[in-house]
Design a protein around this motif. Structure first.
Motif, PDB file in Angstrom:
ATOM      1  N   ILE A   1       0.859  -1.179   0.000  1.00  0.00           N
ATOM      2  CA  ILE A   1       0.000   0.000   0.000  1.00  0.00           C
ATOM      3  C   ILE A   1       0.899   1.234   0.000  1.00  0.00           C
ATOM      4  O   ILE A   1       1.872   1.304   0.747  1.00  0.00           O
ATOM      5  CB  ILE A   1      -0.953   0.000   1.201  1.00  0.00           C
ATOM      6  CG1 ILE A   1      -1.895  -1.195   1.067  1.00  0.00           C
ATOM      7  CG2 ILE A   1      -1.726   1.316   1.278  1.00  0.00           C
ATOM      8  CD1 ILE A   1      -2.920  -1.331   2.129  1.00  0.00           C
TER       9      ILE A   1
ATOM     10  N   GLN B   1       0.992   5.758  -1.260  1.00  0.00           N
ATOM     11  CA  GLN B   1       0.233   6.946  -1.616  1.00  0.00           C
ATOM     12  C   GLN B   1       0.128   7.027  -3.135  1.00  0.00           C
ATOM     13  O   GLN B   1       1.097   6.761  -3.851  1.00  0.00           O
ATOM     14  CB  GLN B   1       0.905   8.190  -1.059  1.00  0.00           C
ATOM     15  CG  GLN B   1       0.887   8.222   0.456  1.00  0.00           C
ATOM     16  CD  GLN B   1       1.529   9.466   1.025  1.00  0.00           C
ATOM     17  OE1 GLN B   1       1.624  10.487   0.364  1.00  0.00           O
ATOM     18  NE2 GLN B   1       1.967   9.378   2.270  1.00  0.00           N
ATOM     19  N   ALA B   2      -1.049   7.364  -3.605  1.00  0.00           N
ATOM     20  CA  ALA B   2      -1.278   7.468  -5.047  1.00  0.00           C
ATOM     21  C   ALA B   2      -0.589   8.711  -5.603  1.00  0.00           C
ATOM     22  O   ALA B   2      -0.379   9.692  -4.895  1.00  0.00           O
ATOM     23  CB  ALA B   2      -2.774   7.526  -5.335  1.00  0.00           C
TER      24      ALA B   2
ATOM     25  N   ASP C   1      -1.329   7.483 -11.418  1.00  0.00           N
ATOM     26  CA  ASP C   1      -2.310   6.428 -11.112  1.00  0.00           C
ATOM     27  C   ASP C   1      -3.727   6.792 -11.545  1.00  0.00           C
ATOM     28  O   ASP C   1      -4.639   5.981 -11.418  1.00  0.00           O
ATOM     29  CB  ASP C   1      -2.330   6.146  -9.603  1.00  0.00           C
ATOM     30  CG  ASP C   1      -1.004   5.635  -9.080  1.00  0.00           C
ATOM     31  OD1 ASP C   1      -0.373   4.820  -9.765  1.00  0.00           O
ATOM     32  OD2 ASP C   1      -0.622   6.059  -7.967  1.00  0.00           O
TER      33      ASP C   1
ATOM     34  N   LEU D   1      -7.237   4.539 -11.262  1.00  0.00           N
ATOM     35  CA  LEU D   1      -8.267   4.866 -10.276  1.00  0.00           C
ATOM     36  C   LEU D   1      -9.630   5.021 -10.939  1.00  0.00           C
ATOM     37  O   LEU D   1     -10.648   4.546 -10.422  1.00  0.00           O
ATOM     38  CB  LEU D   1      -7.882   6.135  -9.514  1.00  0.00           C
ATOM     39  CG  LEU D   1      -6.615   5.993  -8.651  1.00  0.00           C
ATOM     40  CD1 LEU D   1      -6.157   7.359  -8.154  1.00  0.00           C
ATOM     41  CD2 LEU D   1      -6.838   5.029  -7.507  1.00  0.00           C
TER      42      LEU D   1
ATOM     43  N   ILE E   1      -5.064   9.740  -1.296  1.00  0.00           N
ATOM     44  CA  ILE E   1      -5.522   8.468  -1.855  1.00  0.00           C
ATOM     45  C   ILE E   1      -4.417   7.450  -1.622  1.00  0.00           C
ATOM     46  O   ILE E   1      -3.262   7.678  -1.982  1.00  0.00           O
ATOM     47  CB  ILE E   1      -5.851   8.577  -3.356  1.00  0.00           C
ATOM     48  CG1 ILE E   1      -6.967   9.592  -3.596  1.00  0.00           C
ATOM     49  CG2 ILE E   1      -6.251   7.199  -3.906  1.00  0.00           C
ATOM     50  CD1 ILE E   1      -7.301   9.831  -5.066  1.00  0.00           C
TER      51      ILE E   1
ATOM     52  N   VAL F   1      -3.279   3.495  -2.405  1.00  0.00           N
ATOM     53  CA  VAL F   1      -3.566   2.416  -3.345  1.00  0.00           C
ATOM     54  C   VAL F   1      -2.915   1.119  -2.882  1.00  0.00           C
ATOM     55  O   VAL F   1      -1.837   1.121  -2.298  1.00  0.00           O
ATOM     56  CB  VAL F   1      -3.112   2.748  -4.792  1.00  0.00           C
ATOM     57  CG1 VAL F   1      -3.909   3.894  -5.363  1.00  0.00           C
ATOM     58  CG2 VAL F   1      -1.630   3.032  -4.866  1.00  0.00           C
TER      59      VAL F   1
ATOM     60  N   GLU G   1      -1.318  -2.113  -4.332  1.00  0.00           N
ATOM     61  CA  GLU G   1      -0.689  -2.484  -5.597  1.00  0.00           C
ATOM     62  C   GLU G   1       0.018  -3.827  -5.447  1.00  0.00           C
ATOM     63  O   GLU G   1       0.641  -4.096  -4.417  1.00  0.00           O
ATOM     64  CB  GLU G   1       0.316  -1.389  -5.972  1.00  0.00           C
ATOM     65  CG  GLU G   1       0.985  -1.582  -7.301  1.00  0.00           C
ATOM     66  CD  GLU G   1       1.930  -0.430  -7.604  1.00  0.00           C
ATOM     67  OE1 GLU G   1       1.800   0.148  -8.682  1.00  0.00           O
ATOM     68  OE2 GLU G   1       2.790  -0.110  -6.759  1.00  0.00           O
TER      69      GLU G   1
ATOM     70  N   ILE H   1      -2.758  -1.869  -9.729  1.00  0.00           N
ATOM     71  CA  ILE H   1      -3.530  -1.307  -8.627  1.00  0.00           C
ATOM     72  C   ILE H   1      -4.811  -2.121  -8.467  1.00  0.00           C
ATOM     73  O   ILE H   1      -5.623  -2.196  -9.381  1.00  0.00           O
ATOM     74  CB  ILE H   1      -3.830   0.182  -8.867  1.00  0.00           C
ATOM     75  CG1 ILE H   1      -2.515   0.977  -8.846  1.00  0.00           C
ATOM     76  CG2 ILE H   1      -4.800   0.717  -7.811  1.00  0.00           C
ATOM     77  CD1 ILE H   1      -2.659   2.430  -9.171  1.00  0.00           C
TER      78      ILE H   1
ATOM     79  N   TYR I   1      -8.222   1.070  -3.802  1.00  0.00           N
ATOM     80  CA  TYR I   1      -7.814   2.371  -3.275  1.00  0.00           C
ATOM     81  C   TYR I   1      -8.719   2.770  -2.120  1.00  0.00           C
ATOM     82  O   TYR I   1      -9.840   2.286  -1.984  1.00  0.00           O
ATOM     83  CB  TYR I   1      -7.829   3.451  -4.363  1.00  0.00           C
ATOM     84  CG  TYR I   1      -9.205   3.996  -4.666  1.00  0.00           C
ATOM     85  CD1 TYR I   1      -9.754   5.031  -3.895  1.00  0.00           C
ATOM     86  CD2 TYR I   1      -9.981   3.472  -5.694  1.00  0.00           C
ATOM     87  CE1 TYR I   1     -11.031   5.509  -4.158  1.00  0.00           C
ATOM     88  CE2 TYR I   1     -11.248   3.950  -5.950  1.00  0.00           C
ATOM     89  CZ  TYR I   1     -11.766   4.966  -5.173  1.00  0.00           C
ATOM     90  OH  TYR I   1     -13.028   5.434  -5.413  1.00  0.00           O
TER      91      TYR I   1
ATOM     92  N   LEU J   1      -6.379  -1.700   3.324  1.00  0.00           N
ATOM     93  CA  LEU J   1      -6.574  -0.291   2.975  1.00  0.00           C
ATOM     94  C   LEU J   1      -7.211   0.485   4.131  1.00  0.00           C
ATOM     95  O   LEU J   1      -6.815   1.619   4.412  1.00  0.00           O
ATOM     96  CB  LEU J   1      -7.432  -0.159   1.720  1.00  0.00           C
ATOM     97  CG  LEU J   1      -6.730  -0.419   0.399  1.00  0.00           C
ATOM     98  CD1 LEU J   1      -7.742  -0.628  -0.724  1.00  0.00           C
ATOM     99  CD2 LEU J   1      -5.773   0.718   0.066  1.00  0.00           C
TER     100      LEU J   1
END
Length: 146
Positions: A2, A4-5, A9, A13, A42, A44, A46, A51, A54, A86
């Motif tokens: 996990i 940060q987006a 991305d 999303l 956000i 994510v 991955e 991905i 989120y 998440l």
């Protein structure tokens, strides 16, 4: 993993928005705003560069209550702990930002999500009549951090 987006991305999303939700979807413009200008984050999930889910957190100035505005997991990756991971990372991130609780809204017909949040210690604080675009009721849940 996990993380940060980032703006790179964005298309992934939007893809998740379309395969996870039939209504109340975030638009391309809204997601872009959330990534670049909103007072939020956000996160994510991955795996192997793909991905799978989120979580979108929002913060208000002068408020200790964070909001989990949206959470989505690709239907092909559900029931593998991604949603739970998440949520837990969202809680950690919110606490690091100084939040004392996390709130969210869920459709009353989303039994899997309701079960997950109940299991993670969230309590119903409000019923929301005809809350969603299609007229479905919702509930507001909250978890107080210790």
């Amino acid at each position: 993993m996990i993380r940060q987006a980032t703006l790179s991305d964005l298309d992934h999303l939007i893809f998740l928005e379309h395969i996870c939700f039939n209504s109340d979807r975030l638009s391309h413009r809204q997601v872009r705003y959330m990534l670049t200008q909103a007072n939020g984050q956000i996160l994510v999930a991955e795996q192997n560069g793909v991905i799978l889910g989120y979580g979108l957190l929002l913060f208000r100035k002068n408020s200790k209550i964070a909001r989990l505005y949206s959470i989505a997991v690709n239907p092909t990756a559900r029931r593998k702990g991604i949603g739970e991971a998440l949520v837990k990372e969202s809680e950690i991130f919110a606490q690091a930002r100084g939040s004392t609780s996390l709130r969210l809204e869920i459709r009353v017909d989303n039994l899997a999500s309701l079960g997950l949040f109940h299991q993670l210690g969230y309590k119903k604080i409000k019923e929301l009549k005809s809350y969603y675009e299609d007229g479905m009721d919702g509930v507001r849940l909250e978890k107080q951090f210790k």
